[in-house]
Design an enzyme around this catalytic site. Structure first.
Site, PDB file in Angstrom:
ATOM      1  N   HIS A 187       0.748  -1.264   0.218  1.00 22.73           N
ATOM      2  CA  HIS A 187      -0.004  -0.111  -0.242  1.00 22.73           C
ATOM      3  C   HIS A 187       1.112   1.377   0.063  1.00 22.73           C
ATOM      4  CE1 HIS A 187      -2.875   3.082   0.963  1.00 22.73           C
ATOM      5  NE2 HIS A 187      -3.768   2.054   0.373  1.00 22.73           N
ATOM      6  N   ASP A 339      -7.995   4.029   3.962  1.00 22.31           N
ATOM      7  CA  ASP A 339      -8.062   4.035   2.501  1.00 22.31           C
ATOM      8  C   ASP A 339      -8.244   2.466   2.111  1.00 22.31           C
ATOM      9  OD1 ASP A 339      -7.328   5.378  -0.214  1.00 22.31           O
ATOM     10  OD2 ASP A 339      -6.044   3.753  -0.405  1.00 22.31           O
ATOM     11  N   CYS A 359      -0.161 -22.761   0.532  1.00 25.38           N
ATOM     12  CA  CYS A 359       1.240 -22.909   0.224  1.00 25.38           C
ATOM     13  C   CYS A 359       1.578 -24.197  -0.501  1.00 25.38           C
ATOM     14  CB  CYS A 359       2.198 -23.229   1.392  1.00 25.38           C
ATOM     15  SG  CYS A 359       2.172 -21.658   2.499  1.00 25.38           S
ATOM     16  N   CYS A 367      -5.594 -25.800   7.351  1.00 25.30           N
ATOM     17  CA  CYS A 367      -5.534 -24.748   6.090  1.00 25.30           C
ATOM     18  C   CYS A 367      -6.529 -25.125   5.089  1.00 25.30           C
ATOM     19  CB  CYS A 367      -4.114 -24.578   5.757  1.00 25.30           C
ATOM     20  SG  CYS A 367      -2.794 -24.115   6.911  1.00 25.30           S
TER      21      CYS A 367
END
Ligand code: FES
Length: 380
Positions: A187, A339, A359, A367
């Site tokens: 960002h 933002d 992954c 996961c």
């Protein structure tokens, strides 16, 4: 003042006021947290050491984890004592959440009122507490906002797995609009914030030392096993560093280094403390240290960098070492948060495809289940 008196003494007004201020949009700020008091240190370490998303012992995770936590508690308690008796991470996260929501109420009135909920992984207020409070408030929309700008399965991933487990046990509420901000290492306002903090620190150096100062970007390290599994954290930290240096027009030499290694297994280097020693040997005299993956002060900045690393630097012959503060309540950092959420609210991207992709060498069954769950509840 008048509102407060009405709320206190008039039941009708109170009902009207509580309805009108009922949060519409929840923003859950995820972070690891840190013990606020010395007596929380033992539990905190125990939770980290028994979290299989962070560290995987080949057997008896709970027994080994508990043993290590017990053994390390007195040392870690001493460190917290030396930084004033506790971590300031709750103070900073609460303030960041308040400033974020105040600004969002102004800039995005259609999704207001906004309310921030702090969800820590290893100390209260826990992620589960934040979810519970949010559900009690009856919000229409929930945004899970990871406060780790750079994603790792051991940090953000662990918190997301907790959220999955919570909803698996309690059921997912019907009609709740749900979305995720999982990473934001690139960002521009985050980079500008770090660049501004570094510039200010460089200006505090004597003019003749300014050009030669090496900027050391220090981030929490990761076991090499996790890196080789495909964890994206190292590359995302590298992206932030490059953006910051671009903003600074590559004004100084710089190096990305890794701190806080624990245990005997190999971790991602070069390590922050060893780098300082080696730079001392190379004859470098001035260093500016930047905690590039921490958005607020905690033990890794206040003790590891400000006390331990300064000691190492002195021994290594470094003449000046300055540490750049974490973003904390820097206006550019708060603008970055605003933002991010504002654009997220307007976009149709409830979750990034990257977040849903495991992954390549992930062997953690949680996961898999967790990613499937998030794909479903984010309405993909
Ligand atoms: Fe990265 Fe499982 S370890 S997705």
């Amino acid at each position: 003042m008048l509102t407060k008196i009405f709320v206190r003494y008039c039941p009708l007004w109170r009902r009207y006021y509580s309805n009108s201020t009922k949060p519409k949009t929840a923003i859950i700020l995820l972070n690891m947290g840190g013990p606020q008091h010395i007596h929380q240190v033992g539990d905190y370490l125990h939770r980290i050491m028994t979290d299989r998303d962070v560290i995987q012992f080949p057997f008896a995770q709970n027994i080994i984890g508990e043993w290590i936590a017990k053994r390390r508690t007195p040392d870690v308690q001493k460190k917290y004592q030396e930084i004033g008796g506790g971590s300031p991470i709750l103070k900073w996260t609460t303030l960041q959440g308040d400033l974020l929501c105040k600004q969002l109420d102004k800039e995005s009135p259609e999704t207001a009122p906004h309310k921030a909920y702090v969800g820590f992984r290893y100390v209260p207020p826990f992620t589960e507490d934040a979810l519970e409070e949010m559900l009690k408030d009856g919000v229409e929309r929930a945004i899970i906002f990871s406060q780790y700008p750079q994603y790792s399965c051991a940090t953000s991933g662990s918190s997301f797995n907790v959220i999955y487990r919570y909803f698996k046990e309690h059921g997912f509420p019907k009609g709740l609009k749900f979305s995720i901000i999982d990473r934001w290492s690139v960002h521009p306002l985050l980079a500008q914030c770090f660049a501004d903090l570094i510039r200010k620190e460089l200006h505090k150096l004597p003019e003749d030392k300014r050009k030669e100062a090496v900027i050391l970007f220090s981030a929490h390290s990761l076991p090499l096993k996790a890196v080789n599994r495909g964890d994206s954290y190292p590359s995302e930290v590298g992206c932030t560093v490059q953006l910051v240096m671009w903003d600074l027009k590559y004004c100084n030499p710089y190096q990305l280094v890794w701190q806080s290694k624990v245990g005997p297994l190999p971790w991602l280097g070069p390590f922050t403390d060893e780098t300082v020693k080696m730079y001392g040997k190379q004859g470098k005299k001035t260093l500016v240290v930047v905690p590039i993956a921490f958005v607020n002060e905690h033990i890794e900045t206040l003790h590891e960098l400000d006390i331990e690393l300064v000691e190492d630097a002195k021994k290594a012959g470094i003449e000046i070492i300055r540490r750049v503060p974490a973003p904390n309540d820097h206006p550019l950092f708060i603008s970055a948060l605003v933002d991010l959420v504002k654009h997220h609210l307007k976009s149709n991207l409830a979750v990034t495809p990257k977040f849903l992709n495991r992954c390549p060498h992930c062997e953690n069954a949680i996961c898999k289940q967790s990613k499937e769950f998030f794909a479903e509840v984010c309405n993909l």
